[in-house]
Enzyme design. Structure first.
Site, short mmCIF file in Angstrom:
data_model
loop_
_atom_site.label_atom_id
_atom_site.label_comp_id
_atom_site.label_asym_id
_atom_site.label_seq_id
_atom_site.Cartn_x
_atom_site.Cartn_y
_atom_site.Cartn_z
N TRP A 9 -13.73 -27.05 -17.68
CA TRP A 9 -14.75 -26.08 -17.26
C TRP A 9 -14.15 -24.90 -16.49
O TRP A 9 -14.85 -23.91 -16.27
CB TRP A 9 -15.81 -26.76 -16.39
CG TRP A 9 -16.67 -27.76 -17.11
CD1 TRP A 9 -16.58 -28.15 -18.42
CD2 TRP A 9 -17.76 -28.49 -16.55
NE1 TRP A 9 -17.55 -29.08 -18.71
CE2 TRP A 9 -18.29 -29.31 -17.58
CE3 TRP A 9 -18.36 -28.54 -15.29
CZ2 TRP A 9 -19.38 -30.17 -17.38
CZ3 TRP A 9 -19.43 -29.40 -15.08
CH2 TRP A 9 -19.94 -30.20 -16.12
N HIS A 98 -1.54 -26.59 -15.76
CA HIS A 98 -2.23 -25.62 -16.61
C HIS A 98 -1.58 -24.25 -16.41
O HIS A 98 -1.13 -23.91 -15.32
CB HIS A 98 -3.71 -25.56 -16.26
CG HIS A 98 -4.53 -24.81 -17.26
ND1 HIS A 98 -4.57 -23.43 -17.29
CD2 HIS A 98 -5.31 -25.23 -18.29
CE1 HIS A 98 -5.36 -23.04 -18.28
NE2 HIS A 98 -5.82 -24.10 -18.90
N GLU A 100 -2.69 -21.43 -16.01
CA GLU A 100 -3.28 -20.61 -14.95
C GLU A 100 -2.78 -21.05 -13.57
O GLU A 100 -2.65 -20.22 -12.67
CB GLU A 100 -4.81 -20.68 -15.04
CG GLU A 100 -5.33 -19.96 -16.28
CD GLU A 100 -6.67 -20.43 -16.78
OE1 GLU A 100 -7.11 -19.92 -17.83
OE2 GLU A 100 -7.29 -21.32 -16.15
N GLU A 169 -0.62 -25.61 -24.89
CA GLU A 169 -1.52 -24.48 -24.74
C GLU A 169 -0.72 -23.19 -24.72
O GLU A 169 -0.23 -22.78 -23.67
CB GLU A 169 -2.36 -24.63 -23.47
CG GLU A 169 -1.62 -25.15 -22.24
CD GLU A 169 -2.23 -24.69 -20.94
OE1 GLU A 169 -3.45 -24.57 -20.89
OE2 GLU A 169 -1.48 -24.44 -19.98
N GLY A 234 -11.58 -25.00 -23.50
CA GLY A 234 -11.99 -24.16 -22.38
C GLY A 234 -13.43 -23.70 -22.53
O GLY A 234 -14.38 -24.47 -22.35
N GLY A 235 -13.63 -22.44 -22.89
CA GLY A 235 -14.96 -21.85 -22.93
C GLY A 235 -15.96 -22.61 -23.77
O GLY A 235 -17.14 -22.71 -23.40
#
Length: 251
Positions: A9, A98, A100, A169, A234-235
């Site tokens: 999320w 991740h 990010e 990813e 993800g989205g």
């Protein structure tokens, strides 16, 4: 091996939105899926999602995951969340490394390996993310980068590396709408599979997920590849209809 569809999320959600999303997922999962399913939610909502899972029998098919975990067991680490805390809240999974976190928080390969080790020590399965940037791909360094990132985790967790999940990813395909082609994704998954095979005779137990903008439209073709064992979504995991379509594609 059952495929795993794990929703990430990211920093999204609210008490009301989470309840609505999980309510819609419960309706769609009235028949238990043939694949494994998880949602990795922001830390403040872990208790809420655990409670909703207990209240809705259909949600028992969904495992709970965190989006990060501290490498430390406890102590003066303000803002950190330990693996033991996540375990107490019912988490089965924790995402580590991740892109990010690597990009915005400067997480090194060594730190990611330590986070994986902390998760494993508390009985939580780390979803270890690896992936190259666009510049690294264009320079021909994809294989070098993902092998280096995974090698750090293997080195730190050698004896129990078969207990992890790996997620490839490609950074250039996260949140951009771009996706590696099924052939491009499979090629990197083949490299990771071989690396795991060299590290453990239990490598067949390790799921390798694809995590670069998998969505309802492309999930089936990606999941048909021989070494893609699921997706880190993800989205699309924030839209019940899309997430359910991906779950259906994994069966």
């Amino acid at each position: 091996m059952k495929k795993l569809i794990a929703g990430n999320w990211k920093m999204n959600g609210s008490l009301a939105a989470n309840e609505a999303l999980l309510g819609a997922l419960a309706q769609g999962l009235a028949v238990k899926p043939a694949c494994e399913v998880a949602v990795c939610v922001p830390a403040p909502y872990l208790a809420q999602v655990q409670a909703l899972k207990s209240a809705k029998p259909a949600l028992s098919a969904i495992d709970l995951g965190a989006q990060d975990v501290s490498a430390q067991a406890s102590g003066a680490y303000t803002g950190e969340v330990s693996a033991a805390m996540l375990k107490e809240l019912g988490c089965r999974y924790a995402i580590v490394g991740h892109s990010e976190r690597r990009q915005y928080h400067g997480e090194s390969d060594a730190l990611v390996a330590d986070k994986a080790r902390a998760a494993l020590a508390s009985g939580i399965t780390p979803i270890v993310c690896v992936g190259e940037t666009l510049a690294e791909r264009e320079a021909g360094h994809t294989e070098e980068v993902v092998k280096r990132q995974l090698a750090a985790v293997i080195h730190a967790n050698g004896h129990c590396i078969s207990e992890i999940v790996v997620a490839y990813e490609p950074v250039w395909a996260i949140g951009t709408g771009k996706t590696a082609s099924p052939e491009e994704a499979q090629a990197v998954h083949t490299v990771l599979r071989a690396q795991l095979k060299a590290a453990t005779d239990q490598s067949a137990r390790v799921k390798i997920l694809y995590g670069g903008s998998m969505n309802a439209a492309n999930a089936a073709t990606l999941l048909a590849q021989p070494d893609i064992d699921g997706g880190l979504i993800g989205g699309a995991s924030l839209k019940a209809a899309d997430f359910l379509t991906i779950i259906a594609a994994a069966q």
